[in-house]
Design a protein around this motif. Structure first.
Motif, PDB file in Angstrom:
ATOM      1  N   ARG A 569       0.844  -1.187   0.000  1.00  0.00           N
ATOM      2  CA  ARG A 569       0.000   0.000   0.000  1.00  0.00           C
ATOM      3  C   ARG A 569       0.883   1.241   0.000  1.00  0.00           C
ATOM      4  O   ARG A 569       1.985   1.258   0.507  1.00  0.00           O
ATOM      5  CB  ARG A 569      -0.905  -0.006   1.246  1.00  0.00           C
ATOM      6  CG  ARG A 569      -1.940  -1.114   1.269  1.00  0.00           C
ATOM      7  CD  ARG A 569      -3.007  -0.912   0.200  1.00  0.00           C
ATOM      8  NE  ARG A 569      -3.698   0.368   0.320  1.00  0.00           N
ATOM      9  CZ  ARG A 569      -4.780   0.556   1.062  1.00  0.00           C
ATOM     10  NH1 ARG A 569      -5.287  -0.447   1.762  1.00  0.00           N
ATOM     11  NH2 ARG A 569      -5.366   1.750   1.111  1.00  0.00           N
ATOM     12  N   ARG A 570       0.376   2.315  -0.587  1.00  0.00           N
ATOM     13  CA  ARG A 570       1.069   3.602  -0.664  1.00  0.00           C
ATOM     14  C   ARG A 570       2.486   3.448  -1.236  1.00  0.00           C
ATOM     15  O   ARG A 570       3.466   3.815  -0.584  1.00  0.00           O
ATOM     16  CB  ARG A 570       1.105   4.273   0.701  1.00  0.00           C
ATOM     17  CG  ARG A 570      -0.285   4.604   1.243  1.00  0.00           C
ATOM     18  CD  ARG A 570      -0.226   5.242   2.627  1.00  0.00           C
ATOM     19  NE  ARG A 570      -1.565   5.608   3.082  1.00  0.00           N
ATOM     20  CZ  ARG A 570      -2.414   4.743   3.644  1.00  0.00           C
ATOM     21  NH1 ARG A 570      -2.033   3.491   3.845  1.00  0.00           N
ATOM     22  NH2 ARG A 570      -3.621   5.125   4.005  1.00  0.00           N
ATOM     23  N   ARG A 599      -7.484   3.492  -8.795  1.00  0.00           N
ATOM     24  CA  ARG A 599      -8.395   3.946  -7.742  1.00  0.00           C
ATOM     25  C   ARG A 599      -7.686   4.021  -6.392  1.00  0.00           C
ATOM     26  O   ARG A 599      -7.884   4.961  -5.606  1.00  0.00           O
ATOM     27  CB  ARG A 599      -9.587   3.003  -7.665  1.00  0.00           C
ATOM     28  CG  ARG A 599     -10.516   3.079  -8.874  1.00  0.00           C
ATOM     29  CD  ARG A 599     -11.539   1.963  -8.864  1.00  0.00           C
ATOM     30  NE  ARG A 599     -12.526   2.105  -9.941  1.00  0.00           N
ATOM     31  CZ  ARG A 599     -13.397   1.177 -10.272  1.00  0.00           C
ATOM     32  NH1 ARG A 599     -13.426   0.016  -9.599  1.00  0.00           N
ATOM     33  NH2 ARG A 599     -14.260   1.378 -11.251  1.00  0.00           N
ATOM     34  N   SER A 600      -6.835   3.011  -6.116  1.00  0.00           N
ATOM     35  CA  SER A 600      -6.127   2.989  -4.841  1.00  0.00           C
ATOM     36  C   SER A 600      -5.146   4.151  -4.734  1.00  0.00           C
ATOM     37  O   SER A 600      -5.061   4.815  -3.689  1.00  0.00           O
ATOM     38  CB  SER A 600      -5.391   1.654  -4.693  1.00  0.00           C
ATOM     39  OG  SER A 600      -4.643   1.613  -3.501  1.00  0.00           O
ATOM     40  N   LEU A 602      -5.248   7.058  -6.230  1.00  0.00           N
ATOM     41  CA  LEU A 602      -5.977   8.314  -6.028  1.00  0.00           C
ATOM     42  C   LEU A 602      -6.392   8.481  -4.572  1.00  0.00           C
ATOM     43  O   LEU A 602      -6.274   9.574  -3.995  1.00  0.00           O
ATOM     44  CB  LEU A 602      -7.206   8.344  -6.936  1.00  0.00           C
ATOM     45  CG  LEU A 602      -6.962   8.565  -8.431  1.00  0.00           C
ATOM     46  CD1 LEU A 602      -8.273   8.436  -9.203  1.00  0.00           C
ATOM     47  CD2 LEU A 602      -6.321   9.922  -8.697  1.00  0.00           C
ATOM     48  N   SER A 603      -6.871   7.398  -3.964  1.00  0.00           N
ATOM     49  CA  SER A 603      -7.315   7.488  -2.570  1.00  0.00           C
ATOM     50  C   SER A 603      -6.153   7.741  -1.617  1.00  0.00           C
ATOM     51  O   SER A 603      -6.358   8.250  -0.516  1.00  0.00           O
ATOM     52  CB  SER A 603      -8.045   6.202  -2.175  1.00  0.00           C
ATOM     53  OG  SER A 603      -7.144   5.105  -2.101  1.00  0.00           O
ATOM     54  N   GLU A 604      -4.938   7.387  -2.056  1.00  0.00           N
ATOM     55  CA  GLU A 604      -3.753   7.560  -1.208  1.00  0.00           C
ATOM     56  C   GLU A 604      -3.020   8.869  -1.479  1.00  0.00           C
ATOM     57  O   GLU A 604      -1.939   9.102  -0.935  1.00  0.00           O
ATOM     58  CB  GLU A 604      -2.804   6.383  -1.424  1.00  0.00           C
ATOM     59  CG  GLU A 604      -3.388   5.054  -0.937  1.00  0.00           C
ATOM     60  CD  GLU A 604      -2.632   3.851  -1.474  1.00  0.00           C
ATOM     61  OE1 GLU A 604      -1.678   4.055  -2.262  1.00  0.00           O
ATOM     62  OE2 GLU A 604      -2.989   2.717  -1.113  1.00  0.00           O
TER      63      GLU A 604
END
Length: 663
Positions: A569-570, A599-600, A602-604
Motif C-alpha cells: 500500500r502507498r 483507484r487505490s 488516487l485514494s492515497e
C-alpha cells in the motif's frame, strides 16, 4: 526494411518535436523480429509491417542473391509469419481469411497446399524429402458441450485448471497432424495421433530418427503446475501407433531444432524448480533412434538455447552473457565448443549448411540482417533498418550489489549535445528478459532526443546474469526491487546525475518495478503499463498462472508468500504523478489490476491517470497507440521535471560532464 509502411503523421510544433519525429520514424519502420527461414541463397525475414489502419501485419520478406551475388529483396508475403525451407522454395503460413499453408517458389505461381479454418501451430520439413509436417489446432464444439448442455451457445466449458481467457477466445480442442507433399499435387495425408488424456499439443513439431515425429505436449495439474513433454508419433507404420509419451524427470523440453538428417533433435531444457531453487536452462540433444537425452555442458553457467545444426552435425546455440547474445558451435560427438564472432548481439538466427542468417541488434543498434560463415565469422550484410542517426550514445556498465551472488548491469543512454535535463529509468519486462537487443516499444532514444538521460536497468533474474538469478527468485520486492533501486542510485552517482529529476517507467514486470522502487527512489513521475501488482489476483486470473505457481508455489498453501512480494500500500509519495496504462484484451495480467491500482493511488494522494487501449493485449504494439503513449509520457516529463538550472546547483552540470567522461 523492404516492407510496406503506413503514412507518417507530422510531429507538430511541440516542445519535444524532435523526440516525436524520432517516435514517428520508430513506429512506422517495419519491425524485424525473426529469420523465418534460410536457404543458402535466399533468406526469409519476418517483420511486423505497420499499415494505415493503425495495425501491424506479419509479413515475410524474401532476400535473394542476384547475378552479381549481391542480396536484393525478391518478394513479400503479407499476413505470413512462419516458414520452412523445402527443395526449390519455401512453405509459408498465411494467416488471413482462415489459414493457408502455401508453397512459394522463386518463379511461378503460389500453390496452396492446405487451407483450414483452424490454427496452424507448427511446421517441420522432412529431411531428404519435399514433404512437410503440419500441426493444426481445431475447435471441436462437441468437446466443449458435455451431454449437449451448451448446445446452441458459444460457451467454452471446462472442468480443468488449464482453461484461460486466451483459450476461451480461441478454443482448441483437437489436433490434426498432416503430411503435405510439395513435390506433387495431392491431398494432405493425415497422421493418426492420440493425445493422452489431460494433455494438449503445443504445436511444436520436429522429425527424429526414421519416420518419427516428435510433438510438443503440455499438461497442467489441478494445482496449476504445468509440465512440458513430448509425444513420439510413427509416420510410416513402423512402431507404436498414434503416439508414445516421452517424459523426462525434472526437465521440461521446448523449442525443438531438428538435425538436418533427422538423426536427433535439440531442445531447450528448463529444470523444474524444487526446494526453493530457481530454474536453469540447458541445451539438450535427444537421439532419434535410442531416445537418449544428453545435456550439453556450458561454461560459466551460460544458459544456452539451441538454434540450428550445421551440415556436419554441429549444434549452434545462442547464449546471453551480459550485454550480448552470442553464438556457440558445439561438437556433440567429440565434445567442446567454439564461439563465433558476430557484428552485434544476436536477435534471432537460422542455420543452413555452414552458414547462418543472423538478425543482429543492440540497445543502440537497430536490427540488421547478416549471413555469417560459422567457421570464419565472416559476414555479408543483407539488409539494415532505416532509422535516423541516434541522438546520443549508450554504454554498458557492470554493477555489484550487496547480497546479490553475481554481477548485474545497466545501460546508460546520454544525449550528445547537452547535459542531461533529467533521468528516465526503464525496467524491462519478464522477468527473464534483458536489454540485450533493440526495442521497438520501450525505446530510450525519443527521451534522449529531448535531452534526458535514460537508464536501462538489468536487475536479478535478467537473462545473461545467471549467477544473480537466486537473489530474485520468489523475492520480487525484497530481492529484485531492492537491488534495482540500488542499481539506479549507483548509476546516477557514477554518471553525475544524482541532482537531476527522476522518472521510473516499465511494462509488465518492469511496470511493477517502477512502482515497487518509487517509495525508495522518490521520483517525480512513474509510468507503468500492464503491471502485475497483487500477485494473488494475477496468479489466479492470468493465462500464464502456471508460471506464478512454478515460482511461488501453490496459491492456496503459500498465499502469504504471494502477498509478501506484492506491491505494498502507498507505493508512491502523496502528490507523485503516475501514468497507468493497459490493453483491454490482456490475458497475462488482468486489466482490472490497473483499474484497481488507479483507484487505490488516487485514494492515497497520488496524482494518478489511466489510459486503457481497447485494441491491445499485453504489449502495446499498434503504431498509433505507441505514438500516443510517447506523447503522453514526454509531456508528463516536461510538466514534472524542473527546467535546467531551477533548484539545482553547480555540482549538477559539473558532475554530469565528469560522469560523461567515464562512460
Amino acid at each position: 526494411m523492404s516492407a510496406p509502411t503506413a503514412e507518417r503523421v507530422p510531429a507538430g510544433e511541440t516542445p519535444f518535436g524532435t523526440a516525436m519525429r524520432y517516435v514517428e520514424e520508430l513506429v512506422l519502420e517495419p519491425r524485424a523480429g525473426q529469420v523465418a527461414a534460410f536457404g543458402g541463397d535466399e533468406v526469409l525475414l519476418g517483420v511486423s509491417a505497420p499499415v494505415p489502419d493503425n495495425a501491424l501485419v506479419p509479413t515475410l520478406v524474401c532476400y535473394a542473391r542476384d547475378a552479381a551475388r549481391a542480396w536484393r529483396p525478391a518478394w513479400t508475403m503479407p499476413y505470413a509469419d512462419e516458414a520452412v525451407r523445402v527443395p526449390g522454395g519455401f512453405v509459408c503460413v498465411r494467416r488471413r481469411q482462415g489459414q493457408s499453408v502455401v508453397l512459394r517458389r522463386a518463379e511461378g505461381p503460389e500453390r496452396v497446399l492446405h487451407h483450414t479454418s483452424g490454427r496452424v501451430l507448427g511446421l517441420a520439413d522432412r529431411p531428404g524429402t519435399a514433404d512437410v509436417a503440419c500441426v493444426v489446432g481445431v475447435a471441436d464444439a462437441s468437446a466443449r458441450h458435455p451431454r449437449g448442455l451448451f448446445a446452441g451457445s458459444d460457451a467454452v466449458w471446462s472442468d480443468g485448471s488449464d482453461l484461460s481467457l486466451g483459450a476461451a477466445r480461441r478454443p482448441l480442442d483437437a489436433w490434426r497432424v498432416l503430411l503435405l507433399a510439395t513435390g506433387v499435387e495431392e491431398e494432405p495425408r493425415e497422421v493418426p495421433v492420440d493425445v493422452p488424456a489431460g494433455r494438449q499439443l503445443t504445436g511444436e513439431v520436429a522429425w527424429a530418427g526414421s519416420g518419427t515425429l516428435l510433438l510438443g505436449m503440455c499438461a497442467q495439474s489441478p494445482g496449476g503446475v504445468r509440465r512440458f513433454s513430448l509425444l513420439a508419433v510413427t509416420v510410416d507404420g513402423v512402431g507404436p501407433p498414434h503416439g508414445r509419451p516421452l517424459d523426462f524427470e525434472g526437465l521440461d523440453l521446448c523449442y525443438p531444432v531438428q538435425h538436418p538428417r533427422a538423426r536427433s533433435v535439440a531442445y531447450l531444457g528448463t529444470t523444474v524448480p524444487s526446494g526453493g531453487e530457481p530454474p536453469a536452462q540447458i541445451a539438450c540433444v535427444l537421439d532419434g533412434d535410442t531416445g537418449e537425452l544428453r545435456r550439453l555442458p556450458a561454461p560459466d553457467g551460460l544458459w544456452q538455447r539451441p538454434a540450428g545444426w550445421t551440415r556436419s552435425g554441429r549444434l549452434v546455440c545462442t547464449a546471453e552473457d551480459g550485454p550480448r547474445r552470442s553464438v556457440h558451435v558445439h561438437d556433440p560427438d567429440g565434445g567442446g565448443w567454439t564461439s563465433v564472432p558476430v557484428r552485434g548481439s544476436v536477435l534471432h538466427l537460422r542455420v543452413r549448411g555452414g552458414s547462418a542468417a543472423v538478425l543482429v541488434s543492440a540497445p543502440d543498434v537497430p536490427p540488421a540482417l547478416d549471413v555469417v560463415d560459422l567457421r570464419t565469422g565472416g559476414a555479408e550484410r543483407v539488409e539494415t533498418t532505416r532509422l535516423p542517426a541516434l541522438p546520443g550514445r549508450a554504454a554498458h556498465r557492470t554493477q555489484r550489489v550487496k547480497d546479490v551472488g553475481g554481477p548485474l548491469a545497466s545501460w546508460l543512454c546520454l544525449p550528445d549535445d547537452r547535459p542531461a535535463r533529467g533521468t528516465v529509468v526503464f525496467f524491462h519486462g519478464g522477468p527473464f528478459k534483458s536489454w540485450t537487443e533493440w526495442s521497438w516499444r520501450w525505446n530510450p532514444w525519443p527521451f534522449v532526443a529531448h535531452g534526458y538521460a535514460v537508464a536501462l536497468v538489468e536487475p536479478p533474474m535478467s537473462l545473461g546474469y545467471s549467477a544473480a538469478v537466486g537473489a530474485g527468485w520468489r523475492a520480487w520486492r525484497t530481492g529484485i526491487a531492492a537491488a534495482a533501486a540500488e542499481q539506479v542510485r549507483m548509476l546516477r552517482a557514477e554518471a553525475g546525475l544524482e541532482a537531476t529529476d527522476l522518472a521510473l517507467m516499465g511494462g509488465s514486470f518492469g511496470g511493477y518495478l517502477a512502482l515497487a522502487t518509487a517509495a525508495e527512489l522518490r521520483p517525480r513521475l512513474v509510468a507503468a503499463h500492464a503491471a502485475p501488482l497483487d500477485f494473488v489476483q494475477v496468479a489466479a486470473g492470468s493465462d500464464v498462472g502456471w508460471q506464478w505457481v512454478r515460482e511461488y508455489g501453490d496459491l492456496m498453501a503459500r498465499e502469504a508468500d504471494y502477498l509478501a512480494q506484492s506491491l505494498p500500500r502507498r507505493p508512491v509519495l502523496p502528490g507523485t504523478r503516475v501514468l497507468l496504462s493497459h490493453g483491454v484484451h490482456d490475458g497475462l495480467v488482468p486489466p482490472t489490476e490497473t483499474l484497481r491500482a488507479h483507484r487505490s493511488l488516487l485514494s492515497e494522494g497520488a496524482r494518478s491517470e489511466v489510459a486503457f487501449f481497447p485494441t491491445e493485449a499485453h504489449p502495446l504494439s499498434r503504431p498509433g497507440n505507441i505514438r500516443a503513449w510517447y506523447r503522453w509520457a514526454l509531456t508528463a516529463c516536461a510538466d514534472e521535471f524542473r527546467p535546467p538550472g531551477d533548484g539545482t546547483d553547480a555540482r549538477t552540470d559539473a558532475g554530469t560532464d565528469a560522469g560523461e567522461g567515464r562512460w
